[in-house]
Motif scaffolding. Structure first.
Motif, PDB file in Angstrom:
ATOM      1  N   UNK A   1      -9.202  63.300  88.656  1.00 13.24           N
ATOM      2  CA  UNK A   1      -8.634  62.261  87.800  1.00 13.24           C
ATOM      3  C   UNK A   1      -7.754  62.861  86.720  1.00 13.24           C
ATOM      4  N   UNK A   2      -6.700  62.141  86.377  1.00 15.55           N
ATOM      5  CA  UNK A   2      -5.862  62.512  85.249  1.00 15.55           C
ATOM      6  C   UNK A   2      -6.391  61.812  83.995  1.00 15.55           C
ATOM      7  N   UNK A   3      -6.065  62.315  82.815  1.00 16.32           N
ATOM      8  CA  UNK A   3      -6.545  61.661  81.587  1.00 16.32           C
ATOM      9  C   UNK A   3      -6.184  60.176  81.510  1.00 16.32           C
ATOM     10  N   UNK A   4      -5.001  59.813  81.998  1.00 18.00           N
ATOM     11  CA  UNK A   4      -4.575  58.416  81.886  1.00 18.00           C
ATOM     12  C   UNK A   4      -5.333  57.476  82.826  1.00 18.00           C
ATOM     13  N   UNK A   5      -6.041  58.032  83.804  1.00 21.06           N
ATOM     14  CA  UNK A   5      -6.807  57.183  84.717  1.00 21.06           C
ATOM     15  C   UNK A   5      -7.998  56.503  84.039  1.00 21.06           C
ATOM     16  N   UNK A   6      -8.336  56.948  82.830  1.00 18.64           N
ATOM     17  CA  UNK A   6      -9.414  56.298  82.084  1.00 18.64           C
ATOM     18  C   UNK A   6      -8.971  54.942  81.534  1.00 18.64           C
ATOM     19  N   UNK A   7      -7.669  54.701  81.501  1.00 18.64           N
ATOM     20  CA  UNK A   7      -7.142  53.446  80.950  1.00 18.64           C
ATOM     21  C   UNK A   7      -7.395  52.305  81.936  1.00 18.64           C
ATOM     22  N   UNK A   8      -8.022  51.218  81.482  1.00 12.95           N
ATOM     23  CA  UNK A   8      -8.244  50.078  82.379  1.00 12.95           C
ATOM     24  C   UNK A   8      -6.926  49.410  82.776  1.00 12.95           C
ATOM     25  N   UNK A   9      -6.936  48.785  83.939  1.00 10.08           N
ATOM     26  CA  UNK A   9      -5.769  48.058  84.439  1.00 10.08           C
ATOM     27  C   UNK A   9      -6.096  46.563  84.498  1.00 10.08           C
ATOM     28  N   UNK A  10      -5.267  45.767  83.847  1.00 12.45           N
ATOM     29  CA  UNK A  10      -5.340  44.309  83.977  1.00 12.45           C
ATOM     30  C   UNK A  10      -3.961  43.861  84.441  1.00 12.45           C
ATOM     31  N   UNK A  11      -3.799  43.781  85.759  1.00 10.51           N
ATOM     32  CA  UNK A  11      -2.472  43.524  86.322  1.00 10.51           C
ATOM     33  C   UNK A  11      -1.997  42.118  85.967  1.00 10.51           C
ATOM     34  N   UNK A  12      -0.760  42.050  85.492  1.00  8.14           N
ATOM     35  CA  UNK A  12      -0.193  40.772  85.055  1.00  8.14           C
ATOM     36  C   UNK A  12       0.375  39.946  86.207  1.00  8.14           C
ATOM     37  N   UNK A  13       0.439  40.549  87.406  1.00 10.89           N
ATOM     38  CA  UNK A  13       0.921  39.812  88.564  1.00 10.89           C
ATOM     39  C   UNK A  13       2.424  39.677  88.656  1.00 10.89           C
ATOM     40  N   UNK A  14       3.138  40.401  87.819  1.00  5.82           N
ATOM     41  CA  UNK A  14       4.609  40.336  87.849  1.00  5.82           C
ATOM     42  C   UNK A  14       5.131  40.897  89.182  1.00  5.82           C
ATOM     43  N   UNK A  15       6.091  40.233  89.801  1.00  5.65           N
ATOM     44  CA  UNK A  15       6.537  40.677  91.124  1.00  5.65           C
ATOM     45  C   UNK A  15       7.445  41.901  91.094  1.00  5.65           C
ATOM     46  N   UNK A  16       7.473  42.582  92.223  1.00  2.49           N
ATOM     47  CA  UNK A  16       8.505  43.588  92.463  1.00  2.49           C
ATOM     48  C   UNK A  16       9.801  42.865  92.779  1.00  2.49           C
ATOM     49  N   UNK A  17      10.903  43.311  92.188  1.00  2.00           N
ATOM     50  CA  UNK A  17      12.201  42.723  92.501  1.00  2.00           C
ATOM     51  C   UNK A  17      13.209  43.844  92.720  1.00  2.00           C
ATOM     52  N   UNK A  18      14.276  43.516  93.393  1.00  2.00           N
ATOM     53  CA  UNK A  18      15.288  44.516  93.735  1.00  2.00           C
ATOM     54  C   UNK A  18      16.077  44.950  92.509  1.00  2.00           C
ATOM     55  N   UNK A  19      16.283  46.237  92.368  1.00  5.20           N
ATOM     56  CA  UNK A  19      17.092  46.766  91.273  1.00  5.20           C
ATOM     57  C   UNK A  19      18.561  46.442  91.541  1.00  5.20           C
ATOM     58  N   UNK A  20      19.277  45.894  90.562  1.00  2.00           N
ATOM     59  CA  UNK A  20      20.718  45.658  90.758  1.00  2.00           C
ATOM     60  C   UNK A  20      21.484  46.987  90.725  1.00  2.00           C
ATOM     61  N   UNK A  21      21.582  47.627  91.872  1.00  3.20           N
ATOM     62  CA  UNK A  21      22.102  48.991  91.946  1.00  3.20           C
ATOM     63  C   UNK A  21      23.554  49.113  91.500  1.00  3.20           C
ATOM     64  N   UNK A  22      24.293  48.000  91.515  1.00  5.13           N
ATOM     65  CA  UNK A  22      25.686  48.054  91.082  1.00  5.13           C
ATOM     66  C   UNK A  22      25.812  48.388  89.592  1.00  5.13           C
ATOM     67  N   UNK A  23      24.714  48.244  88.844  1.00  9.10           N
ATOM     68  CA  UNK A  23      24.737  48.540  87.409  1.00  9.10           C
ATOM     69  C   UNK A  23      24.469  50.011  87.121  1.00  9.10           C
ATOM     70  N   UNK A  24      23.984  50.730  88.122  1.00  9.18           N
ATOM     71  CA  UNK A  24      23.568  52.107  87.920  1.00  9.18           C
ATOM     72  C   UNK A  24      24.241  53.029  88.940  1.00  9.18           C
ATOM     73  N   UNK A  25      24.058  54.322  88.733  1.00 11.09           N
ATOM     74  CA  UNK A  25      24.422  55.280  89.772  1.00 11.09           C
ATOM     75  C   UNK A  25      23.213  55.441  90.690  1.00 11.09           C
ATOM     76  N   UNK A  26      23.469  55.751  91.945  1.00  8.88           N
ATOM     77  CA  UNK A  26      22.362  55.868  92.897  1.00  8.88           C
ATOM     78  C   UNK A  26      22.761  56.793  94.032  1.00  8.88           C
ATOM     79  N   UNK A  27      21.778  57.523  94.552  1.00 13.23           N
ATOM     80  CA  UNK A  27      22.029  58.395  95.704  1.00 13.23           C
ATOM     81  C   UNK A  27      21.761  57.616  96.979  1.00 13.23           C
ATOM     82  N   UNK A  28      22.700  57.664  97.891  1.00 11.00           N
ATOM     83  CA  UNK A  28      22.535  56.917  99.140  1.00 11.00           C
ATOM     84  C   UNK A  28      22.910  57.802 100.329  1.00 11.00           C
ATOM     85  N   UNK A  29      22.025  57.855 101.367  1.00 15.88           N
ATOM     86  CA  UNK A  29      20.721  57.202 101.437  1.00 15.88           C
ATOM     87  C   UNK A  29      19.722  57.812 100.468  1.00 15.88           C
TER      88      UNK A  29
END
Length: 235
Positions: A1-29
């Motif tokens: 275990x890492x030290x941060x694993x002692x922190x409890x998790x209460x997941x807020x249920x927020x969804x995964x969404x696609x990053x708007x890659x046009x706003x950033x630089x990105x390596x492709x593939x």
């Protein structure tokens, strides 16, 4: 275990969404997809929605400091299967660097190499209480691209298994080039932290919001805090 694993998790249920890659630089593939990492129907360029909002804020912070520079997204969401693949890949790379093969590896040598791998890579845990940071959709690996669309030299590449990955590795060097690397790392950290991110103490490129590491770092910085993680593993 890492030290941060002692922190409890209460997941807020927020969804995964696609990053708007046009706003950033990105390596492709994507660098891990090129290696054959098993993303399946998942994408490495997804994050929790709030994290993307904060990443856009960090990009805006950067523009104020360095017009026409951009944050380059190296990696974001990482399923546990991909984490396992990359941990094994890193172990193989470390073996190669040491001039060894797995067949001739002694138990002691194996342990030493695994310890080096896990200085950078989180264990691919399936335990809901100890998720790899990237598997929460709340962590992102980033670097900088300058106004000529060239990747800014940080002194070491992302994922390098060496002391140079430590954020302050070049901080006390009198060498002008080393000081330039440190200034670049500090710039990245400044714009990310101003947007609410916390940096992994072992990796100049890794930042997160809302996961166990983020909460632990906030609690360590202020003993009166009792933050919990709001993002757990996404399956």
């Amino acid at each position: 275990m890492r030290p941060y694993h002692k922190v409890p998790i209460i997941d807020c249920g927020e969804p995964l969404v696609e990053i708007p890659l046009e706003l950033f630089a990105v390596e492709s593939p994507h660098p891990y997809e090129k290696l054959g990492a098993p993303y399946g129907d998942r994408s490495p360029y997804f994050l929790r929605k709030t994290i993307i909002d904060s990443l856009i804020a960090a990009q805006n912070n950067l523009q104020l400091r360095r017009p026409n520079w951009r944050i380059q997204i190296f990696d974001a969401y990482r399923p546990v299967a991909v984490q396992k693949f990359m941990v094994n890949y890193a172990f193989g790379e470390a073996l190669q660097m040491a001039g060894l093969t797995e067949v001739e590896l002694s138990p002691t040598q194996s342990q030493v190499i695994w310890e080096e791998v896990y200085k950078i890579w989180a264990e691919p845990s399936l335990d809901e209480k100890t998720p790899p940071p990237h598997s929460t959709g709340a962590a992102v690996d980033v670097t900088l691209v300058d106004d000529r669309a060239e990747i800014v030299n940080m002194g070491s590449p992302i994922d390098e298994l060496s002391p140079a990955s430590h954020p302050d590795y070049f901080a006390n060097s009198p060498d002008p080039l080393a000081q330039e690397y440190q200034a670049h790392r500090q710039l990245l950290c400044d714009v990310m932290e101003k947007a609410g991110f916390k940096r992994n103490p072992r990796e100049w490129w890794h930042f997160s919001i809302g996961d166990q590491m983020w909460a632990w770092l906030n609690n360590e910085a202020n003993s009166s805090n009792s933050m919990v993680a709001r993002y757990g593993r996404v399956v």
